[in-house]
Design an enzyme around this catalytic site. Sequence first.
Site, PDB file in Angstrom:
ATOM      1  N   LEU A   1       0.822  -1.219   0.000  1.00  0.00           N
ATOM      2  CA  LEU A   1       0.000   0.000   0.000  1.00  0.00           C
ATOM      3  C   LEU A   1       0.851   1.262   0.000  1.00  0.00           C
ATOM      4  O   LEU A   1       0.739   2.127   0.858  1.00  0.00           O
ATOM      5  CB  LEU A   1      -0.988   0.017   1.176  1.00  0.00           C
ATOM      6  CG  LEU A   1      -2.054  -1.072   1.163  1.00  0.00           C
ATOM      7  CD1 LEU A   1      -3.017  -0.893   2.330  1.00  0.00           C
ATOM      8  CD2 LEU A   1      -2.831  -1.090  -0.151  1.00  0.00           C
TER       9      LEU A   1
ATOM     10  N   TYR B   1      14.135   2.038 -14.006  1.00  0.00           N
ATOM     11  CA  TYR B   1      12.955   1.171 -13.878  1.00  0.00           C
ATOM     12  C   TYR B   1      13.093  -0.072 -14.724  1.00  0.00           C
ATOM     13  O   TYR B   1      12.972  -1.203 -14.238  1.00  0.00           O
ATOM     14  CB  TYR B   1      11.682   1.933 -14.260  1.00  0.00           C
ATOM     15  CG  TYR B   1      10.533   1.006 -14.586  1.00  0.00           C
ATOM     16  CD1 TYR B   1      10.015   0.157 -13.608  1.00  0.00           C
ATOM     17  CD2 TYR B   1       9.985   0.948 -15.874  1.00  0.00           C
ATOM     18  CE1 TYR B   1       8.974  -0.723 -13.917  1.00  0.00           C
ATOM     19  CE2 TYR B   1       8.955   0.078 -16.175  1.00  0.00           C
ATOM     20  CZ  TYR B   1       8.450  -0.761 -15.192  1.00  0.00           C
ATOM     21  OH  TYR B   1       7.432  -1.631 -15.499  1.00  0.00           O
TER      22      TYR B   1
ATOM     23  N   THR C   1       7.396  -6.213 -18.367  1.00  0.00           N
ATOM     24  CA  THR C   1       7.106  -5.096 -19.267  1.00  0.00           C
ATOM     25  C   THR C   1       7.933  -5.178 -20.538  1.00  0.00           C
ATOM     26  O   THR C   1       9.052  -5.715 -20.527  1.00  0.00           O
ATOM     27  CB  THR C   1       7.408  -3.758 -18.558  1.00  0.00           C
ATOM     28  OG1 THR C   1       7.356  -2.679 -19.491  1.00  0.00           O
ATOM     29  CG2 THR C   1       8.802  -3.770 -17.941  1.00  0.00           C
TER      30      THR C   1
ATOM     31  N   GLU D   1       9.403  -2.776 -21.717  1.00  0.00           N
ATOM     32  CA  GLU D   1      10.505  -1.816 -21.585  1.00  0.00           C
ATOM     33  C   GLU D   1      11.855  -2.492 -21.367  1.00  0.00           C
ATOM     34  O   GLU D   1      12.899  -1.869 -21.563  1.00  0.00           O
ATOM     35  CB  GLU D   1      10.212  -0.829 -20.459  1.00  0.00           C
ATOM     36  CG  GLU D   1       9.021   0.066 -20.763  1.00  0.00           C
ATOM     37  CD  GLU D   1       8.901   1.231 -19.806  1.00  0.00           C
ATOM     38  OE1 GLU D   1       9.926   1.836 -19.464  1.00  0.00           O
ATOM     39  OE2 GLU D   1       7.771   1.554 -19.407  1.00  0.00           O
TER      40      GLU D   1
END
Length: 350
Positions: free
Chosen positions: A36, A159, A134, A136
Amino acid sequence: MKTYLVTGGAGFIGANFVHYMLDKYPDIKLINLDKLTYAGNLENLKEVEDNKNYSFVQGDICDKEVVEKIFKDNEIDYVVNFAAESHVDRSIKEPEIFVKTNVLGTVNLLNVAKNAWETKDGFKEGKKFMQVSTDEVYGSLGDTGYFLETTPLDPHSPYSASKTGSDLMVKAYFDTFKMPVNTTRCSNNYGPYQFPEKLIPLLINNCLIHKDLPVYGDGMNIRDWLYVEDHCKAIDMVINGGRVGEVYNVGGHNERTNMQIIKTVISYLSETVDSAITEKLITYVEDRKGHDKRYGIDPAKIKDELGWYPETTFEVGIKKTIKWNLDNKVWMDNITSGEYQNYYNTMYEK
């Protein structure tokens, strides 16, 4: 009853996956582990929080004790790892956080699952570790061609480098231990519950409050857009039918420049909501460092082996997404208030 441990299930794609799986399979048990952080939001899951087959655990995938307790208390059949720091601009500012969560967190999950599933004769039947990644990790494309599963990994941002590292650790656990794993690599997702630092919900929200629409560089960077429910279906099919150890690319065949996306959102909202929403809101800003020019995925492997294909055209998906955001303004207001507001004011899409 099969039990799924879904990490990062309060985030955008994770929450959509939780909804998808509980709707499709009323006889599964699903445990959602989420720290969270800014992108994890339990409001995404209000509709399932009373489902007897669903439970939520707040915790970090890097916390060995938390993950071990889940495995001790439950017979986990599948781990579906969505948990990740995922915003490129944040990774440029704080790369060490991305390495910790995306690489070390994935390794922690792998270790705990391996210890729970491994026997003297190999691994228990019916277990699988599912790594959600991903496109990417492949780097950037030129004007032609598509990413294949065999395309060399060439990440350009902290990332994508951290996701590459985690993907390679998953591969290493298969190569070294024969651990049952799969990896999916998807193109840009869009749809309900998307955190508003990403392009499409950011555009929608900014348009509605007549706020500038920031455009990196010339706006001609190209992304392949995938409706999130189609992605969830692909993950489900790979979990249940993918060949162990294999990577599957998941693409939408919906390539658009960022400027095309921006003008599409402006046009739709101008016609249906507020005629004062115009292209005058577009504001060009300095390009992102290391900004990849084009992504495009060839999903032939998952189509040929598992029969998956992107069912939602961009024309349909973008209207559904805009309508969802219009119908859920309270959700958006809650997301963009409080401690996130200052950061939100300066952000743009990945």
